[in-house]
Enzyme design. Structure first.
Site, PDB file in Angstrom:
ATOM      1  N   HIS A  95      22.180 -64.533 -35.863  1.00 31.03           N
ATOM      2  CA  HIS A  95      21.222 -65.373 -35.306  1.00 31.03           C
ATOM      3  C   HIS A  95      20.889 -66.615 -36.392  1.00 31.03           C
ATOM      4  O   HIS A  95      20.872 -66.219 -37.647  1.00 31.03           O
ATOM      5  CB  HIS A  95      19.958 -64.760 -34.866  1.00 31.03           C
ATOM      6  N   GLU A 163      23.939 -71.298 -29.528  1.00 33.78           N
ATOM      7  CA  GLU A 163      22.475 -71.783 -29.662  1.00 33.78           C
ATOM      8  C   GLU A 163      22.578 -73.120 -30.870  1.00 33.78           C
ATOM      9  O   GLU A 163      22.733 -72.472 -32.153  1.00 33.78           O
ATOM     10  CB  GLU A 163      21.698 -70.552 -30.311  1.00 33.78           C
TER      11      GLU A 163
HETATM   12  P1  PGA Z   1      13.747 -70.199 -28.503  1.00 34.57           P
HETATM   13  O1  PGA Z   1      14.637 -69.287 -29.227  1.00 34.57           O
HETATM   14  O2  PGA Z   1      14.097 -69.749 -26.917  1.00 34.57           O
HETATM   15  O3  PGA Z   1      12.363 -70.035 -28.822  1.00 34.57           O
HETATM   16  O4  PGA Z   1      14.292 -71.504 -28.721  1.00 34.57           O
HETATM   17  C1  PGA Z   1      15.923 -68.929 -28.915  1.00 34.57           C
HETATM   18  C2  PGA Z   1      16.612 -68.079 -30.014  1.00 34.57           C
HETATM   19  O5  PGA Z   1      16.315 -68.310 -31.157  1.00 34.57           O
HETATM   20  O6  PGA Z   1      17.315 -67.059 -29.638  1.00 34.57           O
END
Ligand code: PGA
Length: 246
Positions: A95, A163
């Site tokens: 992540h 992401e």
């Molecule tokens: P968020 O986070 O939905 O708060 O933007 C997503 C993530 O970090 O997996």
């Protein structure tokens, strides 16, 4: 392909009781979902207290990270085997918050992926560029280096989450066009490493400021296979709305 909706609670909530309450709300709210799997990734220490009594429920537990060794002198670490022994099915690896705040490199992420596969966990590899970076270059490197030594059979169990870092927790989600561009690029990259079949079957999720109003766009317009949800996953009702809307 079944849709996969993953809740990443990050470093929340503050007590086991609150964790159980959110989990209970979600379990009840998603009882009747079909063709979908929901995964809840709480902080490690709440995992053992969150029970899935009914195996018909389409809900699983996931962890937010794991170490690359199974046991030994590694103060503070949690191993993939320990997670598997708690019936954890999925683990988020790489992540961007781990990469940014804890210095995780592609090499470390690769070791974690290999260890997760060895323990029988399904890893969710997170990739994505920072604001101003070239998505193609960053994502290519993260995938190629992250998947070194991972064989075809293992790659068939892999999940990838796109992401973009500028979209995480900012309230500025990626457009579905950009998410689709990233999805196509990830499938191309996986085709080059493995083959087209694996590339077409790897679930690709979108994450970054998803809420119930826009959740379905990534599935319908960007043709993604699911979502990785941070902030909105902590409000049980909003999360249930997301699951129902997609
Ligand atoms: P968020 O986070 O939905 O708060 O933007 C997503 C993530 O970090 O997996």
């Amino acid at each position: 392909m079944k849709l996969l909706i993953i809740a990443n609670w990050k470093c929340n909530p503050m007590t086991q009781k609150q964790a159980e309450r959110i989990f209970g709300t979600v379990k009840k709210g998603i009882r009747n979902i079909k063709n979908m799997e929901v995964v809840i990734c709480p902080p490690f220490l709440y995992l053992s207290g969150l029970k899935i009594e009914n195996s018909k429920l389409k809900i699983q537990l996931g962890a937010q990270d794991c170490f690359w060794e199974n046991n030994g002198p590694y103060t503070g670490e949690i191993s993939p085997e320990m997670l598997r022994n708690l019936r954890v099915a999925y683990v988020i690896i790489g992540h961007s918050e781990r990469r940014n705040y804890f210095g995780e490199t592609n090499e470390m992420i690769n070791k974690k992926l290999l260890a997760a596969f060895r323990a029988g966990l399904k890893p969710v590899l997170c990739v994505g560029e920072k604001e101003g970076e070239d998505m193609l270059l960053v994502v290519k490197e993260q995938i190629e280096e992250g998947l070194k030594g991972i064989n075809k059979a293992q790659a068939e169990e892999l999940v990838i989450a796109y992401e973009p870092i500028w979209a995480i927790g900012t309230g500025s989600p990626c457009s579905s066009d950009d998410a689709m561009r990233a999805t196509l690029f990830i499938r191309q990259t996986i085709t080059k490493i493995y083959n087209r079949k694996i590339a077409e079957e790897v679930p690709i999720l979108y994450g970054g400021s998803v809420n119930s109003k826009i959740a379905a766009d990534y599935i319908k317009e960007a043709k993604m296979n699911g979502l990785l949800i941070g902030g909105s996953s902590l409000a049980g009702e909003e999360f249930i709305k997301i699951v129902k809307n997609v």
